[in-house]
Design a protein around this motif. Structure first.
Motif, PDB file in Angstrom:
ATOM      1  N   THR A  53       1.190  -1.048   0.117  1.00  0.00           N
ATOM      2  CA  THR A  53       0.054   0.480  -0.452  1.00  0.00           C
ATOM      3  C   THR A  53       1.179   0.904   0.083  1.00  0.00           C
ATOM      4  OG1 THR A  53      -1.803  -1.254   1.448  1.00  0.00           O
ATOM      5  CG2 THR A  53      -2.122   1.331   1.246  1.00  0.00           C
ATOM      6  N   LEU A  54       0.655   2.206  -0.923  1.00  0.00           N
ATOM      7  CA  LEU A  54       1.373   3.570  -1.396  1.00  0.00           C
ATOM      8  C   LEU A  54       0.203   4.563  -0.360  1.00  0.00           C
ATOM      9  CD1 LEU A  54       2.300   3.252  -4.664  1.00  0.00           C
ATOM     10  CD2 LEU A  54       2.853   2.896  -2.407  1.00  0.00           C
ATOM     11  N   VAL A  55       0.485   5.061   0.736  1.00  0.00           N
ATOM     12  CA  VAL A  55      -0.240   6.056   1.399  1.00  0.00           C
ATOM     13  C   VAL A  55       0.555   7.537   1.782  1.00  0.00           C
ATOM     14  CG1 VAL A  55      -1.162   7.388   3.941  1.00  0.00           C
ATOM     15  CG2 VAL A  55      -0.757   3.902   3.567  1.00  0.00           C
ATOM     16  N   GLN A  56      -0.597   8.624   0.736  1.00  0.00           N
ATOM     17  CA  GLN A  56       0.048   9.534   1.020  1.00  0.00           C
ATOM     18  C   GLN A  56      -0.234  10.864   1.573  1.00  0.00           C
ATOM     19  OE1 GLN A  56      -0.686  10.396  -3.483  1.00  0.00           O
ATOM     20  NE2 GLN A  56      -0.178  13.047  -2.964  1.00  0.00           N
ATOM     21  N   VAL A  82      -1.293  -3.487  -5.637  1.00  0.00           N
ATOM     22  CA  VAL A  82      -0.633  -2.182  -4.629  1.00  0.00           C
ATOM     23  C   VAL A  82      -2.020  -1.394  -4.863  1.00  0.00           C
ATOM     24  CG1 VAL A  82       0.517  -0.306  -4.990  1.00  0.00           C
ATOM     25  CG2 VAL A  82       1.532  -2.802  -5.703  1.00  0.00           C
ATOM     26  N   THR A  83      -1.953  -0.042  -3.953  1.00  0.00           N
ATOM     27  CA  THR A  83      -2.776   0.304  -3.458  1.00  0.00           C
ATOM     28  C   THR A  83      -2.571   1.415  -3.098  1.00  0.00           C
ATOM     29  OG1 THR A  83      -4.666  -1.548  -3.055  1.00  0.00           O
ATOM     30  CG2 THR A  83      -5.393   0.331  -1.992  1.00  0.00           C
ATOM     31  N   LEU A 110       3.763   0.994   2.734  1.00  0.00           N
ATOM     32  CA  LEU A 110       3.543  -0.250   3.584  1.00  0.00           C
ATOM     33  C   LEU A 110       3.817  -1.819   2.990  1.00  0.00           C
ATOM     34  CD1 LEU A 110      -0.165   1.051   5.374  1.00  0.00           C
ATOM     35  CD2 LEU A 110       2.529   1.222   5.554  1.00  0.00           C
ATOM     36  N   ASP A 111       4.218  -2.625   4.198  1.00  0.00           N
ATOM     37  CA  ASP A 111       4.029  -4.575   3.266  1.00  0.00           C
ATOM     38  C   ASP A 111       2.822  -4.368   3.205  1.00  0.00           C
ATOM     39  OD1 ASP A 111       3.571  -5.098   5.603  1.00  0.00           O
ATOM     40  OD2 ASP A 111       5.576  -5.905   5.895  1.00  0.00           O
ATOM     41  N   ALA A 112       2.485  -6.049   3.160  1.00  0.00           N
ATOM     42  CA  ALA A 112       1.325  -6.479   2.593  1.00  0.00           C
ATOM     43  C   ALA A 112       0.411  -6.343   4.548  1.00  0.00           C
ATOM     44  CB  ALA A 112       0.524  -7.712   2.290  1.00  0.00           C
ATOM     45  N   GLY A 113       1.071  -6.538   5.367  1.00  0.00           N
ATOM     46  CA  GLY A 113       0.367  -7.107   6.728  1.00  0.00           C
ATOM     47  C   GLY A 113       0.468  -5.172   7.333  1.00  0.00           C
ATOM     48  N   GLY A 114       0.950  -3.756   6.568  1.00  0.00           N
ATOM     49  CA  GLY A 114       0.620  -2.418   7.018  1.00  0.00           C
ATOM     50  C   GLY A 114       2.001  -2.650   7.372  1.00  0.00           C
ATOM     51  N   HIS A 115       2.857  -2.930   8.008  1.00  0.00           N
ATOM     52  CA  HIS A 115       4.321  -1.992   8.732  1.00  0.00           C
ATOM     53  C   HIS A 115       4.543  -1.586   7.368  1.00  0.00           C
ATOM     54  CE1 HIS A 115       3.733  -6.031  10.378  1.00  0.00           C
ATOM     55  NE2 HIS A 115       3.852  -5.614  11.498  1.00  0.00           N
ATOM     56  N   ILE A 116       5.329  -0.347   8.235  1.00  0.00           N
ATOM     57  CA  ILE A 116       6.141   1.114   7.288  1.00  0.00           C
ATOM     58  C   ILE A 116       7.400   0.443   6.803  1.00  0.00           C
ATOM     59  CG2 ILE A 116       6.967   3.171   7.464  1.00  0.00           C
ATOM     60  CD1 ILE A 116       4.877   3.702   9.132  1.00  0.00           C
ATOM     61  N   VAL A 117       7.317   0.223   5.679  1.00  0.00           N
ATOM     62  CA  VAL A 117       9.356   0.247   5.217  1.00  0.00           C
ATOM     63  C   VAL A 117       9.711   1.067   4.422  1.00  0.00           C
ATOM     64  CG1 VAL A 117       9.503  -1.550   2.749  1.00  0.00           C
ATOM     65  CG2 VAL A 117       7.907  -2.510   4.372  1.00  0.00           C
TER      66      VAL A 117
END
Length: 137
Positions: A53-56, A82-83, A110-117
């Motif tokens: 997930t790409l969070v902006q 990817v979202t 974020l990876d699939a589990g929601g952890h910030i990479v």
């Protein structure tokens, strides 16, 4: 004469800071404070992507936010699973403070589990985002 020297030193320091800021802005990097931090659907308002997930974080009058939105939407369209999620920083101040977001745009990968990479403050390049997605999977 002393005033001229002080002026030259201040001008040189400001120029060096500007060059450093321009070069480091938009670079995706891992922050120690992000280690182990997880975001879920409750914080984001939408579900996580299957792979990443790409969070902006954006604001209404942010010109680089528009270009970042286009870049991230294009990458999310190119890579399956990817979202792209855009969050208005002004509306979600508690989350912004909790994550230490200091300027917009800020992008979290974020990876699939929601952890910030990875994280980028400023407008990231498409190639850097794609490379960061490789670390998220």
């Amino acid at each position: 004469m002393t005033g001229l020297v002080v002026c030259a030193v201040v001008l040189a320091a400001a120029s060096a800071f500007g060059v450093w800021q321009r070069r480091s802005g938009g670079r995706l990097k891992v922050r120690g404070r992000d280690a182990g931090r997880r975001l879920g659907a409750a914080e984001l308002g939408v579900g996580l992507g299957e792979r990443a997930t790409l969070v902006q974080f954006s604001s209404a009058f942010c010109q680089p936010c528009r270009a970042t939105r286009r870049t991230l939407a294009e990458v999310a369209g190119m890579v399956d699973g990817v979202t792209h999620v855009e969050i208005d920083a002004e509306e979600r101040l508690a989350l912004v403070r909790e994550l230490g977001i200091l300027k917009t745009p800020t992008v979290l990968v974020l990876d699939a589990g929601g952890h910030i990479v990875n994280r980028a403050s400023g407008q990231p390049r498409k190639a850097d985002v794609i490379a960061a997605l490789g670390q998220a999977v």
